[in-house]
Design a protein around this motif. Structure first.
Motif, PDB file in Angstrom:
ATOM      1  N   SER A 163       0.468  -1.255   0.382  1.00 23.51           N
ATOM      2  CA  SER A 163      -0.528  -0.203  -0.120  1.00 23.51           C
ATOM      3  C   SER A 163       0.646   0.780  -0.126  1.00 23.51           C
ATOM      4  O   SER A 163       2.001   0.976   0.330  1.00 23.51           O
ATOM      5  CB  SER A 163      -0.971  -0.419   1.148  1.00 23.51           C
ATOM      6  N   LEU A 164       0.627   2.216  -0.152  1.00 26.69           N
ATOM      7  CA  LEU A 164       1.456   3.660  -0.469  1.00 26.69           C
ATOM      8  C   LEU A 164       1.232   3.996   0.628  1.00 26.69           C
ATOM      9  O   LEU A 164       2.508   4.528   1.399  1.00 26.69           O
ATOM     10  CB  LEU A 164       0.155   4.679  -1.530  1.00 26.69           C
ATOM     11  N   ASN A 165       0.558   3.974   2.116  1.00 26.31           N
ATOM     12  CA  ASN A 165       0.622   3.839   3.744  1.00 26.31           C
ATOM     13  C   ASN A 165       2.012   3.419   3.910  1.00 26.31           C
ATOM     14  O   ASN A 165       3.137   3.299   4.359  1.00 26.31           O
ATOM     15  CB  ASN A 165       0.181   3.555   4.204  1.00 26.31           C
ATOM     16  N   ASN A 166       2.375   1.498   2.554  1.00 24.65           N
ATOM     17  CA  ASN A 166       3.834   1.431   4.268  1.00 24.65           C
ATOM     18  C   ASN A 166       4.688   2.347   3.154  1.00 24.65           C
ATOM     19  O   ASN A 166       5.812   1.975   3.456  1.00 24.65           O
ATOM     20  CB  ASN A 166       3.884   0.328   2.979  1.00 24.65           C
ATOM     21  N   ILE A 167       5.293   2.681   2.274  1.00 26.53           N
ATOM     22  CA  ILE A 167       5.410   3.407   1.145  1.00 26.53           C
ATOM     23  C   ILE A 167       5.856   5.453   1.878  1.00 26.53           C
ATOM     24  O   ILE A 167       7.208   5.996   2.244  1.00 26.53           O
ATOM     25  CB  ILE A 167       5.417   3.142   0.026  1.00 26.53           C
ATOM     26  N   LYS A 168       4.797   5.032   2.723  1.00 23.15           N
ATOM     27  CA  LYS A 168       4.635   6.662   3.319  1.00 23.15           C
ATOM     28  C   LYS A 168       6.366   7.130   4.256  1.00 23.15           C
ATOM     29  O   LYS A 168       7.288   6.221   5.217  1.00 23.15           O
ATOM     30  CB  LYS A 168       3.460   6.523   4.574  1.00 23.15           C
TER      31      LYS A 168
END
Length: 350
Positions: free
Chosen positions: A17-22
């Protein structure tokens, strides 16, 4: 084209998820992303977005709005632009030019016959990334406050280098070449996340980012990076597009695992007469590509609203309301990103 490792790599790929790349920096293969924008951001008949003077603006729309989306998700994108390609890539470049010329002919035929679906298909295939498009993209990114790197040669090689040296957490591209160049992590679908229409079908699918951890990939396949490169050479890379006739990813993996490298497989599983390229030189292009340490800061900067408006509104007729609203989003996202970075730095002391 890129090397097609999908048959042996897909099992090692996982959704992210994009959240994991935050809060992480991602080195994006700029040409790869821009080609996606040029191909995908089009009207129903395949016509690209254009300004009043008939100049394509699909690349600017993709760069602007999709990059803002990444920054809003806490990601710090670093766009890496290609430099001069190696001479060994000449054959592949000529092959691509021919494909685009043939696609343009088919597009014109479809246009004469009023075949909308075929028009879009061949228009996408004929997308060209000109020097002007690259220059405009760089100018827009710089004024958005987004870091860019001008590679001395292959953009993917430079992006992989940035990940190796911890300038970036991962490399982002649709091609698997990044793995042969040694990217620690490869993220696919990063700049094309969302609902996408399947080619030649009235059906949409959700496109989500996928990540491949390089060390995990090698461990699962039971090979080294050098052996992965040899596998790529056998099936075909941009430096030897044809590869070895009849050898696909799974067969190449089997051969290299059995013999260790191409040299030991010659005369056994590989006919020397089938090798019409310098595989040793190609191997070195992947192991020791031309790369540089970045000479500029790879941090987000405050965007220059007036210059962005000049590029998009004054020069290319973008909606002023949409651009101004988007710049506001970008300013807010960059500020949040910097606050997150400062907080992460403080956390190290506790």
């Amino acid at each position: 084209m890129g090397v097609d490792l999908s048959d042996i790599v897909e099992d090692c790929s996982k959704e992210i998820s994009l959240n994991n790349i935050k809060g992480k920096k991602v080195a994006i293969d700029a040409y790869n992303a821009i080609y996606q924008f040029l191909a995908a951001i089009r009207q129903a008949d395949g016509t690209p977005l254009m300004d009043k003077q008939g100049r394509s603006t699909s690349h600017l729309s993709g760069i602007f709005y999709r990059t803002i989306n990444l920054v809003e998700n806490g990601i710090i994108p670093i766009y890496v632009f290609d430099g001069k390609p190696p001479e060994e890539k000449t054959q592949e470049i000529q092959r691509r030019i021919k494909i685009k010329e043939e696609a343009e002919e088919k597009y014109n035929q479809a246009k004469e016959q009023g075949e909308i679906k075929s028009m879009k298909k061949y228009a996408q295939m004929s997308s060209r990334l000109t020097n002007n498009i690259a220059t405009e993209s760089k100018e827009l990114l710089i004024n958005m406050g987004i870091p860019i790197v001008n590679a001395p040669s292959e953009g993917e090689a430079e992006a992989a280098y940035l990940s190796q040296k911890d300038y970036a957490w991962a490399s982002a591209s649709q091609d698997y070449d990044s793995l042969l160049f040694g990217a620690r992590r490869l993220i696919r679908n990063l700049t094309m996340t969302g609902k996408r229409k399947l080619p030649n079908k009235d059906q949409y699918v959700d496109i989500v980012p996928e990540i491949i951890e390089f060390d995990s990939l090698l461990h699962k396949l039971g090979i080294t990076r050098e052996q992965l490169i040899d596998i790529g050479i056998l099936i075909g890379t941009d430096y030897n597009p044809e590869g070895i006739k009849g050898i696909g990813p799974k067969t190449a993996l089997k051969i290299i695992k059995k013999y260790g490298d191409i040299e030991k497989a010659i005369g056994k599983e590989i006919d020397e007469k089938e090798i019409l390229f310098d595989y040793k030189q190609i191997r070195q292009l992947f192991l020791n590509p031309k790369v540089i340490d970045p000479k500029t800061s790879l941090e987000l900067k405050e965007p220059d609203e007036e210059k962005i408006k000049r590029i998009l509104i004054d020069c290319h007729d973008f909606s002023e309301e949409r651009v101004v609203n988007a710049v506001g989003r970008l300013q807010k996202a960059i500020k949040s990103s910097k606050n997150l970075e400062r907080q992460t730095g403080l956390d190290r002391w506790f």
